[in-house]
Design a protein around this motif. Structure first.
Motif, PDB file in Angstrom:
ATOM      1  N   ARG A 292     -19.676 -42.894 -20.011  1.00 54.83           N
ATOM      2  CA  ARG A 292     -18.653 -41.843 -20.058  1.00 54.83           C
ATOM      3  C   ARG A 292     -17.268 -42.373 -19.715  1.00 54.83           C
ATOM      4  NH1 ARG A 292     -21.144 -36.410 -18.926  1.00 54.83           N
ATOM      5  NH2 ARG A 292     -19.115 -35.779 -18.130  1.00 54.83           N
ATOM      6  N   VAL A 293     -17.206 -43.409 -18.859  1.00 57.91           N
ATOM      7  CA  VAL A 293     -15.902 -43.866 -18.355  1.00 57.91           C
ATOM      8  C   VAL A 293     -15.589 -45.314 -18.694  1.00 57.91           C
ATOM      9  CG1 VAL A 293     -15.901 -42.223 -16.455  1.00 57.91           C
ATOM     10  CG2 VAL A 293     -16.919 -44.470 -16.116  1.00 57.91           C
ATOM     11  N   ILE A 294     -16.564 -46.038 -19.258  1.00 56.45           N
ATOM     12  CA  ILE A 294     -16.353 -47.451 -19.548  1.00 56.45           C
ATOM     13  C   ILE A 294     -15.203 -47.617 -20.534  1.00 56.45           C
ATOM     14  CG2 ILE A 294     -17.867 -47.688 -21.536  1.00 56.45           C
ATOM     15  CD1 ILE A 294     -17.778 -50.120 -18.608  1.00 56.45           C
ATOM     16  N   GLY A 295     -14.361 -48.558 -20.284  1.00 54.21           N
ATOM     17  CA  GLY A 295     -13.211 -48.805 -21.155  1.00 54.21           C
ATOM     18  C   GLY A 295     -11.961 -48.084 -20.685  1.00 54.21           C
ATOM     19  N   ARG A 296     -12.141 -46.984 -19.938  1.00 54.85           N
ATOM     20  CA  ARG A 296     -10.995 -46.233 -19.414  1.00 54.85           C
ATOM     21  C   ARG A 296     -10.689 -46.597 -17.971  1.00 54.85           C
ATOM     22  NH1 ARG A 296     -11.335 -41.209 -18.612  1.00 54.85           N
ATOM     23  NH2 ARG A 296     -13.551 -40.789 -18.801  1.00 54.85           N
ATOM     24  N   VAL A 297     -11.707 -47.098 -17.265  1.00 53.18           N
ATOM     25  CA  VAL A 297     -11.573 -47.409 -15.841  1.00 53.18           C
ATOM     26  C   VAL A 297     -12.063 -48.825 -15.602  1.00 53.18           C
ATOM     27  CG1 VAL A 297     -12.342 -46.762 -13.532  1.00 53.18           C
ATOM     28  CG2 VAL A 297     -11.941 -44.983 -15.239  1.00 53.18           C
TER      29      VAL A 297
ATOM     30  N   THR B 204      -6.221 -40.979  -6.854  1.00 51.00           N
ATOM     31  CA  THR B 204      -6.360 -39.575  -7.267  1.00 51.00           C
ATOM     32  C   THR B 204      -7.353 -39.391  -8.410  1.00 51.00           C
ATOM     33  OG1 THR B 204      -4.485 -39.810  -8.815  1.00 51.00           O
ATOM     34  CG2 THR B 204      -3.987 -39.061  -6.562  1.00 51.00           C
ATOM     35  N   LEU B 205      -7.935 -40.481  -8.895  1.00 50.55           N
ATOM     36  CA  LEU B 205      -8.771 -40.426 -10.097  1.00 50.55           C
ATOM     37  C   LEU B 205      -9.902 -39.394 -10.035  1.00 50.55           C
ATOM     38  CD1 LEU B 205      -9.059 -41.695 -12.887  1.00 50.55           C
ATOM     39  CD2 LEU B 205     -10.474 -43.488 -11.871  1.00 50.55           C
ATOM     40  N   PRO B 206     -10.689 -39.322  -8.953  1.00 50.25           N
ATOM     41  CA  PRO B 206     -11.783 -38.336  -8.925  1.00 50.25           C
ATOM     42  C   PRO B 206     -11.288 -36.886  -8.956  1.00 50.25           C
ATOM     43  CG  PRO B 206     -12.053 -39.987  -7.201  1.00 50.25           C
ATOM     44  CD  PRO B 206     -10.661 -40.142  -7.732  1.00 50.25           C
ATOM     45  N   PHE B 207     -10.031 -36.672  -8.576  1.00 52.88           N
ATOM     46  CA  PHE B 207      -9.494 -35.318  -8.520  1.00 52.88           C
ATOM     47  C   PHE B 207      -8.748 -34.923  -9.796  1.00 52.88           C
ATOM     48  CE2 PHE B 207      -9.321 -37.466  -4.380  1.00 52.88           C
ATOM     49  CZ  PHE B 207     -10.273 -36.728  -3.690  1.00 52.88           C
ATOM     50  N   THR B 208      -8.556 -35.899 -10.678  1.00 50.50           N
ATOM     51  CA  THR B 208      -7.814 -35.621 -11.916  1.00 50.50           C
ATOM     52  C   THR B 208      -8.653 -35.849 -13.175  1.00 50.50           C
ATOM     53  OG1 THR B 208      -6.942 -37.893 -11.926  1.00 50.50           O
ATOM     54  CG2 THR B 208      -5.605 -36.208 -10.844  1.00 50.50           C
ATOM     55  N   ASP B 209      -9.811 -36.494 -13.031  1.00 47.71           N
ATOM     56  CA  ASP B 209     -10.647 -36.825 -14.186  1.00 47.71           C
ATOM     57  C   ASP B 209     -12.070 -36.350 -13.906  1.00 47.71           C
ATOM     58  OD1 ASP B 209     -12.259 -38.074 -16.138  1.00 47.71           O
ATOM     59  OD2 ASP B 209     -10.856 -39.744 -16.348  1.00 47.71           O
ATOM     60  N   VAL B 210     -12.462 -35.250 -14.534  1.00 46.07           N
ATOM     61  CA  VAL B 210     -13.781 -34.661 -14.275  1.00 46.07           C
ATOM     62  C   VAL B 210     -14.900 -35.589 -14.714  1.00 46.07           C
ATOM     63  CG1 VAL B 210     -15.320 -32.738 -14.815  1.00 46.07           C
ATOM     64  CG2 VAL B 210     -12.882 -32.312 -14.451  1.00 46.07           C
ATOM     65  N   ASP B 211     -14.741 -36.248 -15.885  1.00 49.28           N
ATOM     66  CA  ASP B 211     -15.768 -37.175 -16.353  1.00 49.28           C
ATOM     67  C   ASP B 211     -15.993 -38.304 -15.352  1.00 49.28           C
ATOM     68  OD1 ASP B 211     -16.486 -35.885 -18.627  1.00 49.28           O
ATOM     69  OD2 ASP B 211     -15.216 -37.061 -19.970  1.00 49.28           O
TER      70      ASP B 211
ATOM     71  N   LEU C 131     -15.356 -38.209 -12.109  1.00 48.98           N
ATOM     72  CA  LEU C 131     -15.959 -37.650 -10.904  1.00 48.98           C
ATOM     73  C   LEU C 131     -17.469 -37.469 -11.081  1.00 48.98           C
ATOM     74  CD1 LEU C 131     -15.729 -36.397  -8.088  1.00 48.98           C
ATOM     75  CD2 LEU C 131     -15.231 -34.205  -9.189  1.00 48.98           C
ATOM     76  N   ILE C 132     -17.884 -36.947 -12.234  1.00 51.81           N
ATOM     77  CA  ILE C 132     -19.315 -36.750 -12.499  1.00 51.81           C
ATOM     78  C   ILE C 132     -20.042 -38.090 -12.501  1.00 51.81           C
ATOM     79  CG2 ILE C 132     -20.990 -36.026 -14.243  1.00 51.81           C
ATOM     80  CD1 ILE C 132     -18.972 -33.839 -15.053  1.00 51.81           C
ATOM     81  N   SER C 133     -19.462 -39.075 -13.187  1.00 49.19           N
ATOM     82  CA  SER C 133     -20.086 -40.397 -13.251  1.00 49.19           C
ATOM     83  C   SER C 133     -20.158 -41.048 -11.877  1.00 49.19           C
ATOM     84  CB  SER C 133     -19.297 -41.294 -14.220  1.00 49.19           C
ATOM     85  OG  SER C 133     -19.343 -40.789 -15.530  1.00 49.19           O
ATOM     86  N   ALA C 134     -19.056 -40.991 -11.134  1.00 43.18           N
ATOM     87  CA  ALA C 134     -19.017 -41.614  -9.805  1.00 43.18           C
ATOM     88  C   ALA C 134     -19.989 -40.922  -8.853  1.00 43.18           C
ATOM     89  CB  ALA C 134     -17.601 -41.563  -9.243  1.00 43.18           C
ATOM     90  N   MET C 135     -20.134 -39.610  -8.963  1.00 41.23           N
ATOM     91  CA  MET C 135     -21.060 -38.894  -8.090  1.00 41.23           C
ATOM     92  C   MET C 135     -22.503 -39.266  -8.409  1.00 41.23           C
ATOM     93  SD  MET C 135     -19.443 -35.067  -7.570  1.00 41.23           S
ATOM     94  CE  MET C 135     -20.807 -34.611  -6.504  1.00 41.23           C
ATOM     95  N   TYR C 136     -22.818 -39.369  -9.701  1.00 42.26           N
ATOM     96  CA  TYR C 136     -24.188 -39.768 -10.041  1.00 42.26           C
ATOM     97  C   TYR C 136     -24.472 -41.192  -9.574  1.00 42.26           C
ATOM     98  CZ  TYR C 136     -28.411 -41.078 -12.426  1.00 42.26           C
ATOM     99  OH  TYR C 136     -29.683 -41.519 -12.671  1.00 42.26           O
ATOM    100  N   LEU C 137     -23.558 -42.111  -9.868  1.00 46.05           N
ATOM    101  CA  LEU C 137     -23.760 -43.504  -9.477  1.00 46.05           C
ATOM    102  C   LEU C 137     -23.771 -43.655  -7.961  1.00 46.05           C
ATOM    103  CD1 LEU C 137     -21.425 -45.189 -12.123  1.00 46.05           C
ATOM    104  CD2 LEU C 137     -23.922 -45.213 -12.100  1.00 46.05           C
ATOM    105  N   GLY C 138     -22.930 -42.878  -7.267  1.00 49.24           N
ATOM    106  CA  GLY C 138     -22.854 -42.984  -5.814  1.00 49.24           C
ATOM    107  C   GLY C 138     -24.038 -42.351  -5.107  1.00 49.24           C
ATOM    108  N   LEU C 139     -24.417 -41.138  -5.526  1.00 49.25           N
ATOM    109  CA  LEU C 139     -25.501 -40.429  -4.855  1.00 49.25           C
ATOM    110  C   LEU C 139     -26.864 -40.775  -5.444  1.00 49.25           C
ATOM    111  CD1 LEU C 139     -23.833 -36.895  -4.505  1.00 49.25           C
ATOM    112  CD2 LEU C 139     -23.680 -38.869  -2.986  1.00 49.25           C
ATOM    113  N   GLY C 140     -26.924 -40.907  -6.773  1.00 46.84           N
ATOM    114  CA  GLY C 140     -28.203 -41.204  -7.415  1.00 46.84           C
ATOM    115  C   GLY C 140     -28.614 -42.651  -7.291  1.00 46.84           C
ATOM    116  N   CYS C 141     -27.733 -43.567  -7.721  1.00 45.40           N
ATOM    117  CA  CYS C 141     -28.071 -44.991  -7.734  1.00 45.40           C
ATOM    118  C   CYS C 141     -27.830 -45.668  -6.391  1.00 45.40           C
ATOM    119  CB  CYS C 141     -27.273 -45.716  -8.824  1.00 45.40           C
ATOM    120  SG  CYS C 141     -27.686 -45.178 -10.482  1.00 45.40           S
ATOM    121  N   THR C 142     -26.604 -45.550  -5.886  1.00 45.40           N
ATOM    122  CA  THR C 142     -26.255 -46.276  -4.671  1.00 45.40           C
ATOM    123  C   THR C 142     -27.033 -45.776  -3.464  1.00 45.40           C
ATOM    124  OG1 THR C 142     -24.051 -46.693  -5.537  1.00 45.40           O
ATOM    125  CG2 THR C 142     -24.337 -46.962  -3.180  1.00 45.40           C
ATOM    126  N   THR C 143     -27.281 -44.478  -3.378  1.00 47.68           N
ATOM    127  CA  THR C 143     -27.982 -43.938  -2.207  1.00 47.68           C
ATOM    128  C   THR C 143     -29.479 -43.815  -2.455  1.00 47.68           C
ATOM    129  OG1 THR C 143     -25.984 -42.706  -1.595  1.00 47.68           O
ATOM    130  CG2 THR C 143     -28.044 -42.044  -0.557  1.00 47.68           C
TER     131      THR C 143
END
Length: 310
Positions: free
Chosen positions: A31-36, A217-224, A226-238
């Motif tokens: 969802r975010v590869i290439g943009r971040v 400010t990225l998680p607060f300005t880019d919904v895609d 935020l969703i990706s980071a939350m999944y990777l942070g809570l699902g994968c990392t944790t």
């Protein structure tokens, strides 16, 4: 997988759950590869994971106590995973083609099995060696099915080799020396170290490009994002790291690492079912080989060193 104790069976099921979480990460990274840039994503991924685990501690769900424990061994483990591994993987994948990176990383189970033999004195049964070989060949076939694009970038190859050795070192240290730490304590240390190091890397990289404000400010300005980071942070990392650390404690390093092949299969499956990627006969053969290899590795029980798992 007859002959497995309940404890081993729970670890196998946990490893499958972790593989599912890691395998699904393909969709969210896409969802975010290439943009971040990678370090920005890694930074927020580990920050969110660390925040979630800190909240669990503050609410009394889990407890951590590092006093009178060999913290230097824990620091050695988290240096290799996630710090060294993700830095080497990120810089390596930047320098080589996707097919080359996938092919090299696919050799990780072989290296971990070798490390287990040399440093942990584990002599694997022939069926287990055959399973590791079969799983590795299956992952290689899946990785190479779209063709191998050769870059001959020696620096990139060395970084990816560093990622493999870092992964193998982490598995070895975790199994051999971290029995005094709970699974939560190990995973929490991984999240904190990743959050600290990758945030510094992200700040340096964004500082060089004049985009620090955008990063913050990225998680607060880019919904895609935020969703990706939350999944990777809570699902994968944790969650996935918790399951993986528990499996290492029960199954050992060599058996646990083979489930990375299952994560590859799930990545391919989600790409086919959701992203409408093509699925070929060779991918099907590679998938069958990898699953058969995982079964061979885990069909018989073993006697790992006793450890604290909860």
């Amino acid at each position: 997988m007859g002959g497995l104790s309940r404890r081993e069976l729970s670890a196998v099921l946990g490893s499958c759950g972790g593989a599912l979480l890691f395998g699904m990460s393909y969709l969210f990274t896409k969802r975010v590869i290439g943009r971040v840039d990678p370090f920005t994503l890694l930074s927020w991924r580990f920050l969110l994971g660390a925040l979630a685990m800190t909240a669990c501690i503050m609410l009394g769900v889990f407890k951590v106590d590092y006093r009178k424990k060999p913290v230097h061994l824990l620091l050695s483990a988290v240096f290799f995973m996630p710090v060294c591994y993700f830095i080497c993987e990120t810089l390596g994948i930047r320098s080589v083609s996707v097919s080359e990176g996938s092919t090299i990383i696919a050799c990780t189970p072989v290296v971990i099995t070798f490390f287990s033999y040399v440093f942990l004195k584990e002599v694997p049964a022939k069926s287990r060696l055959a399973g590791v070989a079969l799983t590795t060949c299956g992952i290689l076939m899946i990785a190479l099915v779209k063709g191998l694009s050769v870059t001959l970038n020696v620096k990139g190859y060395l970084f990816l080799l560093g990622a493999i050795l870092s992964n193998a070192s982490f598995y070895t240290i975790s199994q051999k020396a971290l029995h005094q730490f709970s699974v939560f304590e190990r995973t929490y240390a991984m999240c904190l170290s990743g959050a600290a190091v990758f945030t510094v890397c992200a700040l340096v990289e964004n500082g060089a490009h004049g985009s620090v404000r955008s990063y913050l400010t990225l998680p607060f300005t880019d919904v895609d994002f935020l969703i990706s980071a939350m999944y990777l942070g809570l699902g994968c990392t944790t969650c996935a790291f918790l399951l993986s650390n528990r499996s290492i404690s029960i199954l050992g390093a060599a058996r646990t690492c083979t489930f990375a092949g299952l994560a590859n299969i799930i990545s391919v499956g989600t790409g086919v079912l959701i992203m409408r990627d093509h699925f070929t006969l060779m991918q099907g053969v590679g998938t069958a080989m990898a699953v058969s290899g995982i079964y061979l590795v885990n069909r018989a029980p073993s006697e790992p060193a006793p450890s604290k798992v909860l």
